[in-house]
Design a protein around this motif. Structure first.
Motif, short mmCIF file in Angstrom:
data_model
loop_
_atom_site.label_atom_id
_atom_site.label_comp_id
_atom_site.label_asym_id
_atom_site.label_seq_id
_atom_site.Cartn_x
_atom_site.Cartn_y
_atom_site.Cartn_z
N VAL A 94 1.46 5.44 1.82
CA VAL A 94 0.35 4.96 2.64
C VAL A 94 0.67 3.60 3.26
O VAL A 94 0.49 3.39 4.46
N TYR A 95 1.18 2.67 2.44
CA TYR A 95 1.53 1.35 2.96
C TYR A 95 2.66 1.41 3.97
O TYR A 95 2.66 0.68 4.97
N ALA A 96 3.63 2.29 3.74
CA ALA A 96 4.75 2.39 4.66
C ALA A 96 4.34 3.05 5.98
O ALA A 96 4.79 2.66 7.05
N TYR A 97 3.45 4.03 5.90
CA TYR A 97 3.07 4.77 7.11
C TYR A 97 2.08 3.98 7.97
O TYR A 97 2.23 3.88 9.18
N TYR A 98 1.05 3.41 7.35
CA TYR A 98 -0.01 2.79 8.13
C TYR A 98 0.24 1.32 8.48
O TYR A 98 -0.45 0.77 9.33
N GLU A 99 1.20 0.68 7.86
CA GLU A 99 1.49 -0.72 8.12
C GLU A 99 0.19 -1.53 8.17
O GLU A 99 -0.25 -2.00 9.22
N ALA A 100 -0.41 -1.70 7.03
CA ALA A 100 -1.78 -2.19 6.90
C ALA A 100 -1.98 -3.65 7.31
O ALA A 100 -3.11 -4.06 7.54
N TYR A 101 -0.93 -4.41 7.42
CA TYR A 101 -1.08 -5.84 7.69
C TYR A 101 -0.76 -6.18 9.14
O TYR A 101 -0.03 -5.46 9.82
N ILE A 102 -1.31 -7.28 9.61
CA ILE A 102 -1.13 -7.69 11.00
C ILE A 102 0.32 -8.10 11.26
O ILE A 102 0.94 -7.67 12.23
N LYS A 103 0.86 -8.91 10.37
CA LYS A 103 2.25 -9.36 10.54
C LYS A 103 3.21 -8.36 9.90
O LYS A 103 2.95 -7.84 8.81
N ASP A 104 4.33 -8.13 10.58
CA ASP A 104 5.34 -7.21 10.04
C ASP A 104 5.95 -7.75 8.76
O ASP A 104 6.33 -6.97 7.87
N ASP A 105 6.05 -9.07 8.64
CA ASP A 105 6.61 -9.67 7.43
C ASP A 105 5.76 -9.33 6.21
O ASP A 105 6.28 -9.07 5.12
N ASP A 106 4.45 -9.32 6.39
CA ASP A 106 3.56 -8.96 5.29
C ASP A 106 3.72 -7.50 4.90
O ASP A 106 3.63 -7.14 3.72
N ASP A 107 3.96 -6.65 5.90
CA ASP A 107 4.22 -5.24 5.61
C ASP A 107 5.49 -5.07 4.79
O ASP A 107 5.55 -4.24 3.88
N VAL A 108 6.51 -5.86 5.10
CA VAL A 108 7.77 -5.78 4.35
C VAL A 108 7.54 -6.15 2.89
O VAL A 108 8.01 -5.45 1.98
N VAL A 109 6.82 -7.22 2.66
CA VAL A 109 6.54 -7.65 1.29
C VAL A 109 5.72 -6.58 0.56
O VAL A 109 5.99 -6.27 -0.60
N ALA A 110 4.75 -5.99 1.24
CA ALA A 110 3.92 -4.94 0.63
C ALA A 110 4.75 -3.71 0.27
O ALA A 110 4.58 -3.14 -0.81
N ILE A 111 5.66 -3.33 1.16
CA ILE A 111 6.48 -2.14 0.88
C ILE A 111 7.44 -2.41 -0.28
O ILE A 111 7.65 -1.55 -1.13
#
Length: 153
Positions: free
Chosen positions: A17-34
């Motif tokens: 879910v986190y990888a597909y929807y990219e839940a955060y505004i900044k891409d850097d935050d998405d990387v940390v979440a993944i």
């Protein structure tokens, strides 16, 4: 056992879910979440592996050694390292970090080169001293054996 399996499935679902929807505004935050979600999946997977090796009573399994513990510690710190890197990247920018990395790696190479030259010189000196001591011991043994043989005659 069921809790670990359900936890592993939940972590895998959360990762997708986190990888597909990219839940955060900044891409850097998405990387940390993944990375953090991947960390959860790996921890649940390894806990399942440890549980199954304990049930099978494998005392010398791959999952009971020091290397496995070190791997778990590395997995634990992975999200912290990525978060610190992303923060530094945001603060200083990509070009500054690349320049600092190049500068640090150049200094490290120069230091390791001078250290290796110093160690090789030191090794050469100590080995020449050792050879001198050994050759002097052998010559003294030869002289003493010649003296003993001349005394016997």
């Amino acid at each position: 056992m069921q809790q670990v399996v359900v936890g592993l499935l939940g972590a895998m679902l959360s990762y997708v879910v986190y990888a597909y929807y990219e839940a955060y505004i900044k891409d850097d935050d998405d990387v940390v979440a993944i990375v953090a979600q991947g960390q959860l999946v790996l921890i649940y997977f390894f806990s399942l592996a440890v549980y199954t090796s304990d049930v099978a009573e494998q005392k010398r399994s791959v999952f009971s050694g020091v290397a496995f513990g070190a791997l778990l510690v590395a997995i634990f710190f992975a999200s912290f390292v990525v978060a610190i890197y992303v923060t530094l990247l945001e603060i200083f920018g990509d070009a500054t970090l690349r320049h600092s990395y190049r500068h640090a790696s150049t200094r490290a190479r120069a230091l390791s080169g001078s250290l290796s030259r110093s160690l090789s010189r030191s090794f050469a000196r100590s080995s020449s001293r050792l050879l001198a001591v050994l050759s002097s011991e052998e010559s003294s043994k030869e002289e003493s054996s010649k003296e003993e043989s001349s005394k016997e005659e």
